[in-house]
Design a protein around this motif. Structure first.
Motif, short mmCIF file in Angstrom:
data_model
loop_
_atom_site.label_atom_id
_atom_site.label_comp_id
_atom_site.label_asym_id
_atom_site.label_seq_id
_atom_site.Cartn_x
_atom_site.Cartn_y
_atom_site.Cartn_z
N UNK A 129 1.20 -1.11 -0.10
CA UNK A 129 0.41 -0.01 0.37
C UNK A 129 0.88 1.21 -0.13
N UNK A 130 2.32 1.09 0.98
CA UNK A 130 2.94 2.55 1.02
C UNK A 130 4.10 2.28 -0.11
N UNK A 131 4.39 1.49 0.10
CA UNK A 131 6.18 1.44 -1.45
C UNK A 131 4.92 1.63 -2.96
N UNK A 132 6.67 2.37 -3.77
CA UNK A 132 5.90 2.83 -4.62
C UNK A 132 6.00 1.80 -5.30
N UNK A 133 4.67 1.21 -6.78
CA UNK A 133 5.03 0.52 -7.25
C UNK A 133 5.35 0.90 -8.74
N UNK A 134 6.77 -0.22 -9.51
CA UNK A 134 6.95 0.41 -10.67
C UNK A 134 6.28 0.29 -11.66
N UNK A 135 5.83 0.99 -12.30
CA UNK A 135 5.71 0.83 -14.04
C UNK A 135 6.33 2.10 -15.19
N UNK A 136 5.80 1.50 -16.12
CA UNK A 136 6.09 1.98 -17.19
C UNK A 136 5.44 2.03 -18.09
N UNK A 137 5.27 3.45 -19.72
CA UNK A 137 4.06 3.57 -20.24
C UNK A 137 4.32 2.71 -21.55
#
Length: 627
Positions: A129-137
């Motif tokens: 919930x609090x950790x940043x989720x890594x994503x790419x466009x």
């Protein structure tokens, strides 16, 4: 009842708010049909309140977001047009490769939908919930001012970010496959014939000339209709030809991302009102510049550019003559793509003798390329020739060519909720998301890690691999099964095949095994609501065919699921995910090159999406530059 008090008069007598409530029972098509009944009803259904209600019914974005999106379009009716078109795209799309997982979530942006790839990753000490989720466009589909769509593929080459503009073609309501393709088109007739209201003041010669031009236009339309019927589909080309076409087109339509549009693709959560409003302003400016870039076909600063009559009608379309020249310069192109050879071939085939002569040349050309001239190779070549269409035939079906995105419905077989995919199609496949209901309350997307307490790191292992599982129900042989299909695995090297069942439990068979722990991560006592018998994945007959071992699924009162393998005592703990919220507060990382960024077809067992630098600061630096 008098005629004045029935029919359209009843609707006209209603207040706008009341009619807006009634219109919730109507579809946008019904309202459009109502508007053509008479002028009075047309004015009534043009109300902004009615179309705002329709936008709300579509369900892509909440009402307060729709009010902000209205600033980017001419009316709520135009916004509704866009929302209805892109709604089938919302959801989770996957591909078999790489085996760690290839998950693309299509979610609302700002007057747009955005395809975001979730990067296989480890879970930090802050948890899910609090950790940043890594994503790419991966791609964006932006709504224009009139509600039409603009397609932009994302990619990164030689350390720079690029857009690859194209068009969104047919979007079927129950689409399950997204196809990245190249499509030839006929150039629109730029010379319009002037039709006079009366022939009284024109000579017979002028009338005859106009009639001939009209017949010419009619015959051209018939030719276009015949060409459409005989057009070679992109899917019929050989894999090498399809890949070469995509590489060539993306290489020529690419637009370098300027600083003015390198900001966020969607706003952050509304928890911080000030930050949210800043994001909305940035997105409004970014969208305006992007639409200008799309129309002009330039990657320069488009803020001061004005559209002129001398600019191309559609910068996303390339001249096929340029594409042919590009192939002619390539060492891998076919001789049939050369303009002189093609002309000679066309002249020869006008006669029967020429046809046979061309056929013999083609046979001799093929035979010279076969080593040893074995019959088996000839047979395979013949089969391949029949199976795939010729590239020059595909390129003959238009004047221009451009990048397209098709959202199609294809009949696919599946095994335990995982679709069987084509190995050579540049495609993404939609996962069916079941809405939880009383008899299927655990259906949906879940995420978690191995170990207990859930998500808590240890000294020797500061991060734990994050797993995404799709839970679905299946009834077989009178048993109701709950199946947890792996769609993402955050390890450095894959342990379990993509699309495999991490566990299967029989929800009609209670488990008597005790839960090994009495408290959670915060030392609060646990209350196990239910426990079911099942089997979990294990080492079997090689990687592709894993075996299974007995275990139990425990339903815990705070919304957690925990599957425990009976023999090893390993535990996989899961919680339900809201992927849209996680991505809105996640960290953006650079994309792959355009074609691989859309559909990664190479078989891989490692994290191919992790080859980026400055991961932790990339997303935050984008926002810092625009604040």
């Amino acid at each position: 009842m008098s005629p004045d008090t029935c029919g359209s008069s009843l609707f006209l007598a209603l207040p706008d708010d009341v009619f807006a409530i009634i219109s919730l029972s109507l579809s946008p098509r019904d309202i459009c049909n109502l508007s053509i009944c008479c002028k009075s009803l047309c004015a009534l259904v043009a109300s902004e309140k009615i179309w705002l209600s329709q936008c709300d019914v579509v369900g892509i974005a909440p009402t307060r977001d729709l009010v902000e999106w209205r600033e980017g379009v001419i009316s709520y009716k135009a916004l509704c047009r866009f929302l209805v078109r892109v709604k089938p795209l919302i959801g989770i799309w996957v591909h078999q490769n790489p085996e760690l997982g290839n998950v693309v979530y299509v979610m609302p942006g700002f007057v747009s939908v955005v395809g975001c790839r979730v990067i296989p990753q480890e879970l930090g000490p802050l948890g899910i919930e609090d950790g940043p989720m890594l994503w790419a466009p991966v791609f964006e589909i932006i709504g224009d001012f009139d509600g039409s769509t603009t397609f932009l593929l994302h990619g990164r080459e030689k350390g720079c970010d690029y857009f690859y503009p194209g068009s969104l073609e047919s979007v079927e309501g129950n689409c399950n496959v997204l196809l990245l393709e190249v499509e030839p088109r006929e150039r629109r007739n730029e010379h319009k014939v002037f039709h006079s209201k009366s022939f009284a003041h024109h000579s017979d010669e002028e009338i005859s000339r106009k009639a001939c031009r009209s017949n010419s236009d009619l015959s051209r339309s018939l030719r276009v209709l015949v060409q459409n019927e005989t057009r070679v589909p992109f899917s019929r080309l050989a894999f090498g030809d399809r890949r070469k076409l995509l590489e060539t087109v993306t290489g020529q339509v690419c637009l370098k991302v300027p600083d003015s549009v390198s900001g966020p693709l969607f706003p952050r959560l509304r928890e911080n009102v000030e930050d949210f409003q800043k994001d909305v302003m940035l997105l409004l400016q970014r969208r305006s510049v992007l639409l200008q870039m799309y129309r002009i076909g330039s990657d320069n600063d488009c803020t001061d550019l004005q559209l002129s009559a001398g600019m191309p009608a559609d910068p996303t379309q390339l001249e096929l003559s340029d594409i042919r020249k590009s192939f002619d310069r390539s060492t891998s192109c076919s001789n049939s793509l050369n303009g002189d050879d093609g002309q000679t071939s066309g002249n020869n085939r006008k006669s029967i003798g020429g046809y046979f002569k061309a056929s013999i040349k083609q046979i001799l050309r093929k035979s010279s390329s076969v080593n040893g001239g074995r019959a088996i190779s000839k047979c395979n070549s013949s089969r391949s020739e029949n199976r795939h269409a010729q590239l020059h035939e595909f390129l003959k079906s238009g004047d221009t060519i451009g990048l397209t995105l098709h959202a199609s419905t294809v009949k696919l077989s599946s095994y335990r909720a995982w679709p069987n995919m084509h190995d050579t199609r540049f495609a993404l496949y939609k996962l069916p998301m079941r809405v939880p209901r009383e008899d299927q309350e655990y259906a949906g997307l879940w995420g978690g890690t191995f170990g207990w307490p859930p998500g808590r790191p240890t000294e020797d292992k500061p991060g734990k691999a994050l797993f995404f599982l799709l839970l679905s129900y299946e009834e077989t042989e009178g048993k109701r099964l709950l199946i947890a299909t792996k769609i993402l695995e955050g390890t450095h090297y894959v342990l379990h095949p993509n699309g495999s069942a991490m566990f299967i439990v029989n929800i009609d068979e209670p488990s008597l095994d005790p839960f090994p722990w009495d408290s959670d991560a915060d030392s609060h006592p646990l209350n196990v609501k239910h426990a079911f018998m099942g089997e979990g994945i294990a080492n079997g007959y090689g990687f592709r065919y894993p075996g299974s071992k007995p275990g139990s699924l425990f339903i815990i009162q705070n919304g957690l699921l925990a599957f425990i393998w009976k023999e090893s005592r390993a535990v996989l703990t899961l919680q339900r995910l809201n992927l849209q919220e996680l991505l809105r507060k996640g960290d953006r990382v650079p994309a792959l090159p355009p074609i691989a960024n859309f559909s990664y077809l190479t078989k891989s067992y490692s994290n191919v999406f992790a080859g980026f630098s400055n991961t932790k600061t990339f997303s935050s630096s984008l926002r810092q530059n625009h604040i």
